[in-house]
Design an enzyme around this catalytic site. Structure first.
Site, PDB file in Angstrom:
ATOM      1  N   GLN A 242       0.842  -1.218   0.173  1.00 49.33           N
ATOM      2  CA  GLN A 242       0.005   0.033   0.088  1.00 49.33           C
ATOM      3  C   GLN A 242       0.928   1.234  -0.001  1.00 49.33           C
ATOM      4  OE1 GLN A 242      -2.942  -0.637   3.365  1.00 49.33           O
ATOM      5  NE2 GLN A 242      -3.737  -2.270   2.222  1.00 49.33           N
TER       6      GLN A 242
ATOM      7  N   ASP B 257      -1.905 -11.748   4.883  1.00 53.90           N
ATOM      8  CA  ASP B 257      -3.085 -11.887   5.342  1.00 53.90           C
ATOM      9  C   ASP B 257      -3.649 -13.329   5.578  1.00 53.90           C
ATOM     10  OD1 ASP B 257      -3.485  -9.341   4.761  1.00 53.90           O
ATOM     11  OD2 ASP B 257      -3.878  -9.403   2.613  1.00 53.90           O
TER      12      ASP B 257
ATOM     13  N   ARG C 208      -4.230  -8.131  14.543  1.00 54.40           N
ATOM     14  CA  ARG C 208      -4.681  -9.824  14.144  1.00 54.40           C
ATOM     15  C   ARG C 208      -3.516 -10.562  15.131  1.00 54.40           C
ATOM     16  NH1 ARG C 208      -5.395  -9.335   7.562  1.00 54.40           N
ATOM     17  NH2 ARG C 208      -7.648  -8.555   7.990  1.00 54.40           N
TER      18      ARG C 208
HETATM   19  C1  S3P Z   1      -2.655  -4.967   0.243  1.00 52.37           C
HETATM   20  C2  S3P Z   1      -1.498  -4.754   0.861  1.00 52.37           C
HETATM   21  C3  S3P Z   1      -1.290  -5.474   2.268  1.00 52.37           C
HETATM   22  C4  S3P Z   1      -2.553  -6.469   2.637  1.00 52.37           C
HETATM   23  C5  S3P Z   1      -3.936  -5.891   2.257  1.00 52.37           C
HETATM   24  C6  S3P Z   1      -3.760  -5.750   0.881  1.00 52.37           C
HETATM   25  C7  S3P Z   1      -2.732  -4.201  -0.995  1.00 52.37           C
HETATM   26  O1  S3P Z   1      -1.370  -4.561   3.284  1.00 52.37           O
HETATM   27  O2  S3P Z   1      -2.365  -6.736   3.940  1.00 52.37           O
HETATM   28  O3  S3P Z   1      -4.921  -6.714   2.717  1.00 52.37           O
HETATM   29  O4  S3P Z   1      -3.695  -4.509  -1.745  1.00 52.37           O
HETATM   30  O5  S3P Z   1      -1.789  -3.485  -1.366  1.00 52.37           O
HETATM   31  P1  S3P Z   1       0.075  -3.733   3.483  1.00 52.37           P
HETATM   32  O6  S3P Z   1       0.472  -2.985   2.206  1.00 52.37           O
HETATM   33  O7  S3P Z   1      -0.277  -2.821   4.676  1.00 52.37           O
HETATM   34  O8  S3P Z   1       1.045  -4.754   4.001  1.00 52.37           O
END
Ligand code: S3P
Length: 425
Positions: free
Chosen positions: A167, A312, A343
């Site tokens: 993200q 996840d 979690r």
């Molecule tokens: C996601 C990245 C992950 C993941 C989330 C979806 C994404 O989070 O846990 O469910 O779509 O880029 P982080 O980027 O915070 O690790």
């Protein structure tokens, strides 16, 4: 409330809904592309619906035709200032990636989220986006939503991310489309790369070398985007079938991007019988059918290096670790504390309620194997993956497990219960 009971095995052939990460990106990138995109296999879970509603608020016309989503993109500078507040709901991906795009827009946007999202850290994106020149404000000095963003006039940055987070990486790359010069993102351990792949497919000027991603100012053009099945949703069935003797399950059309397949590696290391068939590549993403035969598994150690590839999936891994022979230790997973719920604490608390011997660690947990699992009433914390993991736990328990507040499953897997019914015997 969802109630699950002990079963004899998992058998059959299923598909799982579209990948959540890819569905979000499809709507976002198609919106800032020129021309029309068709999105097939889109996940109609609440999180991705939040993304659609945010882009509608930014003036994008999105048509849901059932088989496909037709989206009329307006190019990098075609979004318009929303009249109201945008709502990202429960979705971290929506608010963080959207912030990257909004950093490139000269107008003002306010983005809010639900009670869980309003507790999650936003400084991780606000800090680099401010370095690029965007104005981002929020509660707690800009760390908490609602966020207020006014962007424009961005300059490129070379950023080493303190967390392995797709993200964060994606927010910077999306802002990089608007920046003068080459924007570079470096990560210690590479996170999922769906943004990079889709940007490339839509014509962006992007390259990855030794895990370092570079993006320059680019124009995107609309495309046909195929969303594969979500391996993170498949994981609940994969893990349950792998750990339950007499199971034989086929999951068709699952996304097998190597940045996401840590769950398969871990299950195999635990001794699982898993094969991949019908491997294909569709719109820049690998897909395949996963064939699982059940058996008793062994406990293992899961460390930092693999965590981003299965972040996840840890809740369901913890559940089947409780049924395996020997101890499982999960470390290097402190990121779990800032997900839809904490979690680590959520899973440890709920697993203990049903008689599982598990110890909380600062960055993970330690699960004793061969537990005798009792029935009981457990909590979801409004976290979809906790709810589904505890529902899987019930399949191995000696009494019914009742998952309270299980409605949150609709966030990523609305047909979870229906799918479960078709394969349990
Ligand atoms: C996601 C990245 C992950 C993941 C989330 C979806 C994404 O989070 O846990 O469910 O779509 O880029 P982080 O980027 O915070 O690790």
């Amino acid at each position: 409330m969802l109630v699950t009971n002990k079963i004899q095995g998992i058998e059959g052939k299923i598909t799982v809904p579209g990948d959540k990460s890819i569905s979000h990106r499809a709507v976002m990138l198609a919106s800032i592309s020129k021309g029309t995109s068709s999105i097939k296999g889109f996940l109609r879970g609440e999180d991705c619906i939040s993304t659609i509603s945010c882009f509608r608020g930014l003036g994008i016309d999105v048509e849901d035709k059932g088989e496909e989503i037709i989206l009329h993109g307006k190019g990098l500078y075609g979004l318009r200032e929303p009249e109201g507040v945008l709502d990202a709901g429960n979705s971290g991906t929506t608010i963080r990636l959207l912030s990257g795009i909004l950093a490139g827009q000269e107008f003002l946007t306010i983005v809010m989220g639900d009670a869980s999202l309003r507790k999650r850290p936003m400084a991780r994106i606000a800090v680099p986006l401010r370095k690029m020149g965007a104005m981002i404000e929020g509660r707690d000095k800009g760390n908490l939503a609602p966020l207020v963003i006014r962007g424009g006039n961005l300059k490129a940055i070379d950023y080493t991310s303190p967390v392995s987070s797709a993200q964060v990486k994606s927010a910077i790359l999306l802002a990089g489309l608007y920046g003068e010069g080459d924007t570079i993102v470096r990560e210690e351990i590479v996170s999922r790369d769906h943004t990079e792949r889709m940007l490339k497919a839509l014509g962006a000027n992007i390259k990855t070398e030794n895990g370092i991603v570079t993006v320059g100012k680019s124009e995107l053009h609309g495309e046909e985007i195929h969303v594969p099945g979500d391996i993170s949703s498949a994981a609940f069935f994969m893990a349950a079938a792998a750990a339950m003797p007499k199971s034989h399950l086929v999951i068709e059309g699952v996304g097998l991007n190597p940045t996401r397949t840590g769950i398969i590696d871990v299950l195999k290391e635990m001794g699982a019988d898993i094969e991949i068939d019908n491997l294909q590549e569709k719109a820049g993403e690998e897909t395949g059918d996963i064939i699982i035969k059940g058996k008793k598994l062994q406990g293992i150690s899961i460390g930092k290096e693999i965590i981003p590839r299965l972040i996840d999936e840890i809740p369901v891994i913890a559940v089947i670790a409780a049924t395996a022979e020997g101890k499982t230790i999960i470390t290097g997973a402190e990121e779990l504390k800032v997900k839809e719920s904490n979690r680590i604490t959520s899973m440890v608390t709920e697993l203990q309620k049903v008689g599982i011997k598990v110890k909380e660690l600062p960055d993970g947990m330690e699960i004793e194997g061969s537990n005798s699992i009792t029935g009981g009433r457990v909590e979801s914390y409004g976290d979809h993956r906790i709810a589904m993991a505890m529902a899987v736990c019930g399949l191995f328990a000696n009494g019914p497990i009742e998952v309270a507040n299980s409605g949150c499953i609709d966030i990523s897997f609305p047909d979870f219960q229906k799918t479960l019914k078709t394969v349990t015997k």
